[in-house]
Structure formats: structure tokens, C-alpha cells
Scaffold this active site. Structure first.
Site, PDB file in Angstrom:
ATOM      1  N   ARG A   1       0.816  -1.213   0.000  1.00 22.64           N
ATOM      2  CA  ARG A   1       0.000   0.000   0.000  1.00 22.64           C
ATOM      3  C   ARG A   1       0.847   1.259   0.000  1.00 22.64           C
ATOM      4  NH1 ARG A   1      -3.002   2.101  -2.615  1.00 22.64           N
ATOM      5  NH2 ARG A   1      -4.063   0.070  -2.641  1.00 22.64           N
TER       6      ARG A   1
ATOM      7  N   LYS B   1       2.843  40.357  -4.291  1.00 20.96           N
ATOM      8  CA  LYS B   1       1.423  40.162  -4.557  1.00 20.96           C
ATOM      9  C   LYS B   1       0.615  41.327  -4.010  1.00 20.96           C
ATOM     10  CE  LYS B   1       0.153  35.952  -5.095  1.00 20.96           C
ATOM     11  NZ  LYS B   1      -0.346  34.574  -4.888  1.00 20.96           N
TER      12      LYS B   1
ATOM     13  N   GLU C   1       2.729  40.718  -9.164  1.00 20.07           N
ATOM     14  CA  GLU C   1       1.356  40.396  -9.551  1.00 20.07           C
ATOM     15  C   GLU C   1       0.640  41.669  -9.997  1.00 20.07           C
ATOM     16  OE1 GLU C   1      -1.538  37.635  -7.254  1.00 20.07           O
ATOM     17  OE2 GLU C   1      -2.059  39.673  -6.629  1.00 20.07           O
TER      18      GLU C   1
ATOM     19  N   ASP D   1      -2.938  38.288 -13.155  1.00 22.23           N
ATOM     20  CA  ASP D   1      -3.836  37.559 -12.267  1.00 22.23           C
ATOM     21  C   ASP D   1      -5.283  37.647 -12.714  1.00 22.23           C
ATOM     22  OD1 ASP D   1      -4.397  36.052  -9.873  1.00 22.23           O
ATOM     23  OD2 ASP D   1      -5.176  37.890  -8.993  1.00 22.23           O
TER      24      ASP D   1
ATOM     25  N   LYS E   1       1.009  25.427  -4.107  1.00 18.72           N
ATOM     26  CA  LYS E   1      -0.195  24.763  -3.578  1.00 18.72           C
ATOM     27  C   LYS E   1       0.031  23.252  -3.567  1.00 18.72           C
ATOM     28  CE  LYS E   1      -3.134  28.516  -5.220  1.00 18.72           C
ATOM     29  NZ  LYS E   1      -4.214  28.930  -6.158  1.00 18.72           N
TER      30      LYS E   1
END
Length: 285
Positions: A101, A168, A202, A223, A136
Site C-alpha cells: 500500500r 502580490k 502580480e 492575475d 499549492k
């Protein structure tokens, strides 16, 4: 820059995963499988996919029995069809069953990321744009997941908060009273304090794109802009800064985004939304 995983970090991750899964002992295997039994299995793709993470599987089996033999039938980054074999494993039945597993979890998850990345790369084929990953990622798995992105043909963006300046909207909010504008002030401070790092800004509006280009940013992050807005931004930045599209990118939209002329397209979904692909271990007579 591309992630290159070390043998030691793979072993550490696998050791922790095995300890989590086995605990005080794999009671089912210990109760039912003779200690001296040996057999052979293959790791097999049950759907088309791009392979990533085979070294994790190898480490899992070998940590439970150093005498287990592993044969690589393909390598990371390979596109395989349904039914293709990835690894052949032979040796202690107990070790193989107890590691099964953990080995599959690593390979299924990382191959899922590589497979999704390859789909995005294929979707923009013929354009100059490159697919980038983001931060992320699963906590503790960032290097592994970025490695999988590279296996799928994507490019690794910054690894953390330490290797690139990315200014940002919230950073700009802190400098909103600076002159001549927050963007120029932020770029100036970044160059002063971290002169060796690339600086990305950004931008949400054409005005911010112009300010970032005028300030000498290396990359301008566009963005949540439409492809039409991106085309205008690319013209503003041309010859002065490279451009990166971000926000709401998916397989249905990525081709149009690439057509705007941007240099990079960052896709958080590569790591935060890739499903585990279907891979199994099958007994071999």
C-alpha cells in the site's frame, strides 16, 4: 530549476510512511503468510498514465527486506498504456505484502500529478508558453510533487518563499502610500535587499502591468485576466519583462490563455487537484 530527489530523502519519507501503516506489525500478513514464502508480482498501469515515483516503491520494498529484487520495466516520465507493467518485484511475500500500500500510494499520487501535467503540456503544444507549478502542494511533499510535475513535462516555479521575490496584492497594500506608486517601491526594495533574486510582480490591471514593467520587474504575473486582457498586457511588457498567467486555469481554457502570448502559465491544480491514477500490484505465476 528542476527538483532532483536524493536517495536519502526518499528513504526518510518511505520510512515514515511504513511506520504509519505497519505500526506494531502487519497482523494479517504475519498471521496468514509463511515466513519463508516468496513470490513475484508486477506493478501494472490500469489506465494510460505518465509514470512518477518508482524509486519510492523500490525503497518501500527494500526497507522491509533487503533481499527483494526490483526490476524497472519503465522509468519516471514514461507515457504508458493501460496494461503496461512498471516494475517487477520478487522475494519475501511478507515484505511485499506489507509494503504494497505504501508503494502504491506514492506511485499513484505522483503519477497522477505527472499525468495531469502532461495533459496541460499537450493542450498548449505548438505555443511558446510553458506550464508551471505553484506552492499549492501537500505539506511535506512539495519536493516530491514538484518532481512529479517535471516528470509530466512541466516546469518548476519557485520552491518556497526564499528563492524568488513574488510581490502580490497584499504586499502592495502595505506600500500603498509610497511614491511614485506601490509597485515601483516594492520592486526597488526587493532589488535593494535581495539583488541576486528574480523579482515578479502580480498585476490585476493594465496600469499595474505598466508600473511593473517600468520598475524593471523580471516577470509580471497576470492575475485572473481574460485572454484579451493578457494580450494587451503582453504588448505592454514586451521586451521589458516576461509574463505569467495565473488564476482559474483549466484544460478547457489553457489553450486560449497560451494563445495570448504569455511566457508562462501557472496551474495550482497540478498539485492540489490531481487524482491518484489507477495502478495495481498483480501476482505473477
Amino acid at each position: 530549476m528542476r527538483v532532483e530527489l536524493t536517495t536519502s530523502e526518499i528513504k526518510v519519507a518511505v520510512k515514515a510512511a511504513l511506520a504509519e501503516d505497519i505500526g506494531s506489525g502487519d497482523v494479517t500478513t504475519l498471521a496468514t503468510v509463511p515466513k519463508t514464502l516468496a513470490f513475484k508480482i508486477v506493478m501494472r498501469a490500469r489506465e494510460p498514465l505518465v509514470v512518477a515515483g518508482l524509486d519510492f516503491a523500490r525503497a518501500a520494498f527494500l526497507q522491509l527486506s533487503s533481499s527483494v529484487k526490483i526490476e524497472y520495466l519503465v522509468h519516471d516520465g514514461t507515457h504508458v498504456a493501460r496494461g503496461d507493467n512498471l516494475l517487477r518485484i520478487s522475494g519475501s511475500a511478507r515484505a511485499i505484502l506489507s509494503a504494497e500500500r505504501v508503494a502504491l500510494n506514492f506511485v499513484q499520487h505522483l503519477s497522477g500529478i505527472a499525468t495531469l501535467t502532461a495533459q496541460f503540456v499537450a493542450a498548449i503544444k505548438g505555443t511558446p508558453a510553458q506550464i508551471l507549478d505553484t506552492r499549492k502542494t501537500t505539506p511535506g511533499w512539495r519536493r516530491f510533487e514538484k518532481f512529479a510535475v517535471a516528470c509530466g513535462g512541466g516546469k518548476n516555479h519557485r520552491f518556497g518563499l526564499f528563492d524568488m521575490v513574488l510581490i502580490k496584492d497584499n504586499h502592495l497594500a502595505a506600500l500603498r502610500n509610497e511614491k511614485p506608486n506601490a509597485v515601483a517601491a516594492a520592486v526597488r526594495l526587493a532589488r535593494k535587499n535581495y539583488p541576486r533574486l528574480k523579482v515578479e510582480v502580480e498585476a490585476d490591471t493594465p496600469e499595474q502591468v505598466t508600473q511593473a514593467a517600468d520598475a524593471g520587474a523580471d516577470i509580471i504575473l497576470l492575475d485572473n485576466m481574460t485572454p484579451e486582457q493578457m494580450r494587451s498586457a503582453v504588448k505592454i511588457a514586451k521586451g521589458r519583462a516576461r509574463t505569467e498567467a495565473s488564476g482559474g486555469v483549466n484544460l478547457a481554457t489553457v489553450r486560449a490563455i497560451a494563445g495570448s502570448g504569455v511566457d508562462f502559465i501557472s496551474v495550482g491544480a497540478l498539485t492540489h487537484s490531481a487524482r491518484a491514477v489507477d495502478i495495481g500490484l498483480d501476482f505473477e505465476e
